[in-house]
Each structure stands twice: as structure tokens, then as C-alpha cells.
Design a protein around this motif. Sequence first.
Motif, PDB file in Angstrom:
ATOM      1  N   THR A  31     107.016 -36.218 -20.752  1.00 15.17           N
ATOM      2  CA  THR A  31     106.472 -37.571 -20.736  1.00 15.17           C
ATOM      3  C   THR A  31     106.795 -38.302 -19.435  1.00 15.17           C
ATOM      4  O   THR A  31     106.156 -39.307 -19.095  1.00 15.17           O
ATOM      5  CB  THR A  31     107.018 -38.384 -21.937  1.00 15.17           C
ATOM      6  N   ASN A  32     107.772 -37.819 -18.683  1.00 19.23           N
ATOM      7  CA  ASN A  32     108.149 -38.463 -17.414  1.00 19.23           C
ATOM      8  C   ASN A  32     106.960 -38.605 -16.476  1.00 19.23           C
ATOM      9  O   ASN A  32     106.764 -39.647 -15.832  1.00 19.23           O
ATOM     10  CB  ASN A  32     109.238 -37.651 -16.707  1.00 19.23           C
TER      11      ASN A  32
ATOM     12  N   ALA B  56     109.972 -34.808 -12.830  1.00 19.53           N
ATOM     13  CA  ALA B  56     109.053 -35.200 -13.899  1.00 19.53           C
ATOM     14  C   ALA B  56     108.470 -33.997 -14.627  1.00 19.53           C
ATOM     15  O   ALA B  56     107.715 -34.154 -15.584  1.00 19.53           O
ATOM     16  CB  ALA B  56     107.929 -36.059 -13.339  1.00 19.53           C
TER      17      ALA B  56
ATOM     18  N   ARG C 277     103.754 -38.788 -17.065  1.00 20.34           N
ATOM     19  CA  ARG C 277     102.790 -39.814 -17.479  1.00 20.34           C
ATOM     20  C   ARG C 277     103.312 -41.216 -17.147  1.00 20.34           C
ATOM     21  O   ARG C 277     102.567 -42.057 -16.636  1.00 20.34           O
ATOM     22  CB  ARG C 277     102.528 -39.696 -18.978  1.00 20.34           C
ATOM     23  N   TRP C 278     104.568 -41.472 -17.455  1.00 18.97           N
ATOM     24  CA  TRP C 278     105.150 -42.782 -17.156  1.00 18.97           C
ATOM     25  C   TRP C 278     105.033 -43.102 -15.667  1.00 18.97           C
ATOM     26  O   TRP C 278     104.641 -44.198 -15.281  1.00 18.97           O
ATOM     27  CB  TRP C 278     106.608 -42.821 -17.593  1.00 18.97           C
ATOM     28  N   CYS C 279     105.397 -42.114 -14.842  1.00 20.65           N
ATOM     29  CA  CYS C 279     105.359 -42.328 -13.390  1.00 20.65           C
ATOM     30  C   CYS C 279     103.916 -42.541 -12.912  1.00 20.65           C
ATOM     31  O   CYS C 279     103.648 -43.428 -12.095  1.00 20.65           O
ATOM     32  CB  CYS C 279     105.980 -41.145 -12.666  1.00 20.65           C
TER      33      CYS C 279
ATOM     34  N   LYS D 139      99.349 -38.309 -22.854  1.00 25.66           N
ATOM     35  CA  LYS D 139     100.712 -37.984 -23.262  1.00 25.66           C
ATOM     36  C   LYS D 139     101.042 -36.517 -22.993  1.00 25.66           C
ATOM     37  O   LYS D 139     100.170 -35.657 -23.031  1.00 25.66           O
ATOM     38  CB  LYS D 139     100.904 -38.278 -24.752  1.00 25.66           C
TER      39      LYS D 139
ATOM     40  N   ILE E 149     114.340 -42.301 -13.956  1.00 23.28           N
ATOM     41  CA  ILE E 149     113.887 -41.749 -15.234  1.00 23.28           C
ATOM     42  C   ILE E 149     114.076 -40.234 -15.246  1.00 23.28           C
ATOM     43  O   ILE E 149     114.548 -39.649 -16.227  1.00 23.28           O
ATOM     44  CB  ILE E 149     112.406 -42.104 -15.482  1.00 23.28           C
TER      45      ILE E 149
ATOM     46  N   GLY F 126     111.015 -44.070 -10.981  1.00 21.71           N
ATOM     47  CA  GLY F 126     110.640 -42.750 -11.487  1.00 21.71           C
ATOM     48  C   GLY F 126     111.742 -41.732 -11.302  1.00 21.71           C
ATOM     49  O   GLY F 126     111.989 -40.891 -12.175  1.00 21.71           O
TER      50      GLY F 126
ATOM     51  N   THR G 188     108.669 -48.021  -7.162  1.00 21.29           N
ATOM     52  CA  THR G 188     108.182 -47.172  -8.252  1.00 21.29           C
ATOM     53  C   THR G 188     108.784 -45.778  -8.165  1.00 21.29           C
ATOM     54  O   THR G 188     109.155 -45.184  -9.187  1.00 21.29           O
ATOM     55  CB  THR G 188     106.646 -47.090  -8.225  1.00 21.29           C
TER      56      THR G 188
ATOM     57  N   HIS H 183     101.399 -43.714 -14.576  1.00 21.42           N
ATOM     58  CA  HIS H 183     100.908 -45.028 -14.994  1.00 21.42           C
ATOM     59  C   HIS H 183     101.533 -46.151 -14.160  1.00 21.42           C
ATOM     60  O   HIS H 183     100.863 -47.140 -13.845  1.00 21.42           O
ATOM     61  CB  HIS H 183     101.196 -45.241 -16.476  1.00 21.42           C
ATOM     62  N   LEU H 184     102.793 -45.982 -13.804  1.00 25.97           N
ATOM     63  CA  LEU H 184     103.435 -46.985 -12.954  1.00 25.97           C
ATOM     64  C   LEU H 184     102.745 -47.070 -11.597  1.00 25.97           C
ATOM     65  O   LEU H 184     102.427 -48.162 -11.103  1.00 25.97           O
ATOM     66  CB  LEU H 184     104.917 -46.651 -12.756  1.00 25.97           C
TER      67      LEU H 184
END
Length: 247
Positions: free
Chosen positions: A33-34, A112, A36-38, A89, A24, A21, A17, A40-41
Motif C-alpha cells: 500500500t506504500n 514502497a 499507492r499512498w506515495c 489499492k 512511511i 514517503g 512528499t 496519491h500524495l
Amino acid sequence: MIRLIRFCLLAIHFVITSAVGLLIGLLRPFHPTNSRWCAHLYGKIGMPIIGIKTEVEGLEHFDSDKPYIVVANHQSNWDLFIVGSIVPKRTVSVGKKSLKWVPLFGQLYWLAGNVLIDRGNPRKAMEAMAITKEALIAKNTNIWFFAEGTRNKGKNMLPFKKGAFVTAINAGVPIIPVCCSSYLDGFDINKWDNGVARLRVLPAVSTAGYTQENVQELMDELHATMLNNIKELDGLRNNQSESAYNA
């Protein structure tokens, strides 16, 4: 044996992960937004590994086209999974500067777009607060604070630090409290099932009319509100445990 399996799975999860991340972050560095993605992962995959489920209420309070500050209680490093699973978000967080030296995670945390502060240096900490204000207003980004400043180990809430509240008042943005039940009570890495962590997102609290002179009043009000909600969430958890035991 369960502990060994868990730590092996967590190590694999962390490395993969973090690598994703980091990729990304390199492709679009500091995009809001980076984070949040990380988060959630880490959360969506990590929670089944440690044997915790979540029940969440109030997510609709995150739906806003204007920036805000999130204030949450902080219990342990497992918060990365538990509250990370609900990060809204365009939200970044504030963390201690030493995080950037954690292999893989530290570099992706920085890329991020999260804000790193030196808590041991008041001048640099204030500079970081100015950066968060700019992110809120100019970049329309939300900021997530663990307002206690450190982990409380599931033993009630510690007093709040002023950073989140000073920033919110300076920027003129509301504060959205996030309360998490005391999931560390009965938690054991050697158990398959570690129960349910209850999360409650409260309605936004306006900072209009507050100044730096009465920031303590705002802090005290939110601390009391969050503590009452955490106690209520803990009561729901205990009632459910008793019902399951009696069944």
C-alpha cells in the motif's frame, strides 16, 4: 515568472512528499500500500501546481479481490502526478533500475515495494519478471506497467514491450488497460491553466487461453484498443476546447 513559481513549488512539493514517503517506507518497508499512498500524495498536490485537472471514468474496474496487471500509456514525467492520482489499492509498479539513484524519490520508490529492473540485462530483467509473478500470486499485489517501456512524449503510442504480457500470462491474471489523453498537446509550464487530462480505465482483459506463443496477438489487440480509446479521449478534449473558444 509562472515557470519560476511552478518550479519552486514543485521543488518544495518533491522534497516534502519524498521525505514523507520515505518515512512511511522506513516504518513499514515494502508494504504494497506504500506505493499507492506515495503516488496519491505526488498526484493530488502536484496536479494543481502544474495546472492540470483530470476527468476519470471506469475506476470501478479496479475493484477486484484478485490480483491483476495494469497497462498504461506513458507520455512524460508528469505522469507521476496525473496517473499517480488514480493508482488502485495494493498496487506497485515496474521501473528502471537507475531510478533508485534519484535522491529521496529513488529510495522511497524502492521501499514502497516497487520492482526495479535492469532493462540492459536480459537475465536480470527475467529475474525481475519472476519477482512480479510472485508478488501477484503470493502477495495478492497488483502490478502497474507502462508497457511502452519509455515516454512517448504525447506523440501516439509506441510499440509495447513484452514484459507485462508475459508476466500476466505466466501468472494467469487479467490485464486492466488505462488510457490517458494526449495532455502534452498545448501543455506549457508557463501557462496557469493546462487544461484537462482524461483518464479511462477499461474492463479487465482475461489472459486465459493465451500462451507465450501468441503473446504478440494479445499485445496487438490491447495496443489497438488503447490507441482507439486515446483518440476518442483526445476528440472529447478537442471538442470541449472548441466549445469554450466559441463561447
